[in-house]
Design an enzyme around this catalytic site. Structure first.
Site, PDB file in Angstrom:
ATOM      1  N   ASP A  88       0.840  -1.195   0.000  1.00 12.87           N
ATOM      2  CA  ASP A  88       0.000   0.000   0.000  1.00 12.87           C
ATOM      3  C   ASP A  88       0.873   1.243   0.000  1.00 12.87           C
ATOM      4  O   ASP A  88       2.048   1.198   0.385  1.00 12.87           O
ATOM      5  CB  ASP A  88      -0.930   0.000   1.218  1.00 12.87           C
ATOM      6  N   ALA A  90       1.264   5.572   1.008  1.00 13.36           N
ATOM      7  CA  ALA A  90       1.074   6.393   2.206  1.00 13.36           C
ATOM      8  C   ALA A  90       1.242   7.854   1.834  1.00 13.36           C
ATOM      9  O   ALA A  90       1.877   8.192   0.830  1.00 13.36           O
ATOM     10  CB  ALA A  90       2.066   6.005   3.292  1.00 13.36           C
ATOM     11  N   ASP A  91       0.665   8.711   2.638  1.00 20.04           N
ATOM     12  CA  ASP A  91       0.786  10.151   2.425  1.00 20.04           C
ATOM     13  C   ASP A  91       1.996  10.729   3.154  1.00 20.04           C
ATOM     14  O   ASP A  91       2.568  11.726   2.722  1.00 20.04           O
ATOM     15  CB  ASP A  91      -0.493  10.859   2.883  1.00 20.04           C
ATOM     16  N   GLY A 102      -4.992   7.928   3.685  1.00 17.37           N
ATOM     17  CA  GLY A 102      -6.364   8.377   3.516  1.00 17.37           C
ATOM     18  C   GLY A 102      -6.517   9.629   2.681  1.00 17.37           C
ATOM     19  O   GLY A 102      -7.627  10.133   2.511  1.00 17.37           O
ATOM     20  N   GLU A 110      -8.526   0.208   3.857  1.00 16.96           N
ATOM     21  CA  GLU A 110      -7.079   0.019   3.870  1.00 16.96           C
ATOM     22  C   GLU A 110      -6.606  -0.481   5.232  1.00 16.96           C
ATOM     23  O   GLU A 110      -5.761  -1.370   5.326  1.00 16.96           O
ATOM     24  CB  GLU A 110      -6.379   1.331   3.520  1.00 16.96           C
TER      25      GLU A 110
END
Length: 239
Positions: A88, A90-91, A102, A110
């Site tokens: 995944d 990520a920010d 998100g 997630e």
């Protein structure tokens, strides 16, 4: 055809490295997150010939379409009890691999997929690399909330110290609030520098009306970061 930008090359490099190093041929169930770097994860997986029986669990509509686009086998979350490994994006990621997720409005699903995974691997370019959460990602912590309770949650967040929690809007593509795959709203809550990620996550998640919060403490095992010079930086969570 124009060549990829340095950022796209960095994303591809770290995604390919993550798949090559972490995805073993005996993996039966693989979680697929969202974000632009995950596109290269699925691209690389599709090039493998040793994963024909593997099932892929998407975290949302976007990742499901991506899995289908590359001809991979989509699985249903309610048909499996655990996931071997999940990739995944990520920010923002800090050295202990706590992260904010998100920004793309995939949040609860997630976290659900991550929590069911034996291994959770992050992939991102080096713009997401941070010394402390909140120092580079300025949009705030994404929080998935019931539409019925969003105003109450906004007031609760102010009481917790958030200066200006904002209901995320869907414009310009959509009039009104952005809506998640679960039919919920997103509030972006800027708490500035986050010194205690675990405490803040627990405080927000305890609020009535909150489905989940985009703070992921202690979940990722490893992060692959694509650097602007074309190399890949690997971060390991201290156990």
């Amino acid at each position: 055809m124009a060549s990829k930008s340095l950022i796209e090359q960095a994303k591809q490099a770290c995604a390919y490295a993550a798949v090559d190093n972490e995805l073993k041929s005996d993996a039966k169930v693989v979680g697929i997150g969202s974000g632009t770097t995950v596109v290269y994860v699925v691209e690389r997986i599709s090039q493998r010939t040793d994963l024909k029986d593997t099932i892929y669990i998407p975290t949302g509509f976007q990742s499901k379409q991506l899995i289908l686009q590359y001809g991979l086998r989509v699985g249903n979350i309610d048909e499996i009890s655990s996931i071997d490994i999940t990739f995944d994006g990520a920010d923002e990621i800090e050295p202990s691999l706590n992260c904010i997720k998100g920004g793309g409005a995939c949040l609860f699903q997630e976290k659900l997929i991550a929590s069911m995974s034996k291994r959770f691997i992050l992939v991102a370019d080096d713009r997401k690399d941070s010394e402390i959460l909140g120092s580079r990602w300025k949009q705030g912590v994404p929080i998935e909330v019931s539409p019925y309770a969003y105003l109450k949650v906004i007031n609760d967040l102010i009481a917790l110290g958030c200066q200006n929690p904002l209901l995320r809007m869907g414009a310009p593509a959509k009039a009104g609030p952005a809506v998640t795959d679960n039919g919920f709203f997103i509030i972006d809550a800027d708490f500035g520098i986050i010194k205690d990620v675990v405490k803040l996550e627990a405080q927000i998640k305890a609020l009535v009306g909150v489905l989940d919060v985009g703070l992921f403490p202690g979940m990722a095992e490893k992060a692959y970061l694509g650097m602007s010079d074309g190399t890949t930086k690997t971060l390991l969570r201290a156990i």
